[in-house]
Enzyme design. Structure first.
Site, PDB file in Angstrom:
ATOM      1  N   ASP A   4       0.262  -8.578 -14.959  1.00 52.38           N
ATOM      2  CA  ASP A   4      -0.148  -7.396 -15.350  1.00 52.38           C
ATOM      3  C   ASP A   4      -1.004  -6.837 -15.596  1.00 52.38           C
ATOM      4  O   ASP A   4      -1.618  -7.463 -17.575  1.00 52.38           O
ATOM      5  CB  ASP A   4       0.833  -6.393 -14.957  1.00 52.38           C
ATOM      6  N   SER A   5      -2.564  -6.424 -15.100  1.00 53.14           N
ATOM      7  CA  SER A   5      -3.268  -6.853 -15.812  1.00 53.14           C
ATOM      8  C   SER A   5      -4.510  -5.022 -15.121  1.00 53.14           C
ATOM      9  O   SER A   5      -4.532  -4.265 -14.458  1.00 53.14           O
ATOM     10  CB  SER A   5      -5.034  -7.370 -15.326  1.00 53.14           C
TER      11      SER A   5
ATOM     12  N   ASP B  48     -14.377  -6.432 -10.687  1.00 49.76           N
ATOM     13  CA  ASP B  48     -15.710  -7.739 -11.509  1.00 49.76           C
ATOM     14  C   ASP B  48     -17.337  -6.634 -11.481  1.00 49.76           C
ATOM     15  O   ASP B  48     -17.721  -7.274 -11.659  1.00 49.76           O
ATOM     16  CB  ASP B  48     -15.682  -9.093 -11.166  1.00 49.76           C
TER      17      ASP B  48
ATOM     18  N   GLY C 244      -7.232 -12.434  -4.491  1.00 52.33           N
ATOM     19  CA  GLY C 244      -8.082 -12.801  -5.821  1.00 52.33           C
ATOM     20  C   GLY C 244      -7.575 -13.426  -7.248  1.00 52.33           C
ATOM     21  O   GLY C 244      -7.520 -14.670  -7.286  1.00 52.33           O
ATOM     22  N   LYS C 245      -5.568 -12.790  -7.031  1.00 55.21           N
ATOM     23  CA  LYS C 245      -5.487 -13.381  -8.339  1.00 55.21           C
ATOM     24  C   LYS C 245      -4.613 -14.405  -8.064  1.00 55.21           C
ATOM     25  O   LYS C 245      -4.498 -15.767  -9.074  1.00 55.21           O
ATOM     26  CB  LYS C 245      -4.007 -12.423  -9.125  1.00 55.21           C
TER      27      LYS C 245
ATOM     28  N   LYS D  66     -16.012 -17.560 -14.841  1.00 52.21           N
ATOM     29  CA  LYS D  66     -15.040 -16.498 -15.276  1.00 52.21           C
ATOM     30  C   LYS D  66     -13.979 -16.898 -16.019  1.00 52.21           C
ATOM     31  O   LYS D  66     -13.310 -15.929 -16.860  1.00 52.21           O
ATOM     32  CB  LYS D  66     -15.019 -15.061 -14.221  1.00 52.21           C
TER      33      LYS D  66
ATOM     34  N   PHE E 230     -13.071 -10.259  -8.097  1.00 55.71           N
ATOM     35  CA  PHE E 230     -12.077  -9.175  -6.902  1.00 55.71           C
ATOM     36  C   PHE E 230     -12.205  -7.917  -8.138  1.00 55.71           C
ATOM     37  O   PHE E 230     -12.464  -8.144  -9.022  1.00 55.71           O
ATOM     38  CB  PHE E 230     -11.354 -10.229  -6.438  1.00 55.71           C
TER      39      PHE E 230
END
Ligand code: ITT
Length: 203
Positions: A78-79, A164, A20-21, A184, A161
């Protein structure tokens, strides 16, 4: 004189194994003067274990390891999702929330259970993303992006992903999973962090 397309561009490796990233980062990096490559394109590629308790240190850990291994520029992301009613959890542990047996859908369900009975005005939350860029000589650059929202009562939407489907974004009156990918990108944490990082890549 060589044409622009015949001049080889340096590689920028996306130091993530989250598909997804990869999709979002690739789109956000369109037009940078680099050949953007996903880490998965390198057979047997791995990332170091994320042990740090800050986004910054985890993003750097990933980007440094890949820059060193590939001798290229690397971008680490990094999230996480910070929920105020849970004291900021799952935060930097968002990918591991609920334990190793859960997938994205299971983690969303676990989060909704944890917030059962919490009224709308107390369901405030934000996504945070720290992007680390490391060049082959080891120079490091960090950028950050944040987007504020609310945790919905139930999952909704099929795009995106992770969390969300449960992240409700008041300015659009829908969840992030109900937004088209390009919408988004325009408003989210990753878009904000990557647009700042692009300034480094354009020199
Ligand atoms: P890499 O370490 O391989 O990059 P990861 O999924 O482990 O992938 P993180 O440790 O940064 O990445 O975890 C971030 C988690 O936060 C991610 O797995 C999602 O569950 C969630 N997350 C981050 N950005 C998100 C977004 O834009 N939309 C939904 N969920 C997101």
């Amino acid at each position: 004189m060589p044409s622009a397309s015949s001049v080889s561009r340096p590689r920028l490796v996306l130091a993530t194994l989250n598909p997804g990233k990869v999709l979002e980062l690739t789109a956000l990096l369109a037009g940078v003067p680099f050949e953007v490559v996903a880490l998965a394109a390198f057979p047997g590629a791995t990332l170091p274990e994320e042990g740090a308790d800050s986004y910054r240190d985890n993003a750097l850990l990933k980007a440094r390891a890949v820059a060193r291994a590939e001798g290229a520029w690397a971008l680490g992301d990094d999230s996480g999702l910070e929920v105020d009613a849970l004291g900021g959890a799952p935060g930097v542990r968002s990918a591991r929330y609920g334990g190793p047996g859960l997938d994205d859908r299971g983690r969303c369900a676990r989060l909704l259970e944890a917030l059962a009975g919490v009224p709308a005005e107390q369901r405030t939350a934000r996504f945070r993303c720290v992007v680390a860029l490391v060049d082959p000589a080891g120079h490091e650059h960090l950028t950050e992006g944040v987007v504020e929202g609310l945790i919905a009562e139930a999952p909704s939407g099929a795009h995106g992903f992770g969390y969300d489907p449960v992240f409700y974004y008041p300015p659009r009156a829908c969840t992030f999973a109900e937004l088209a990918a390009e919408e988004k990108r325009r408003v989210d944490h990753r878009g904000r962090a990557v647009r700042a990082a692009r300034r480094v890549l354009h020199g």
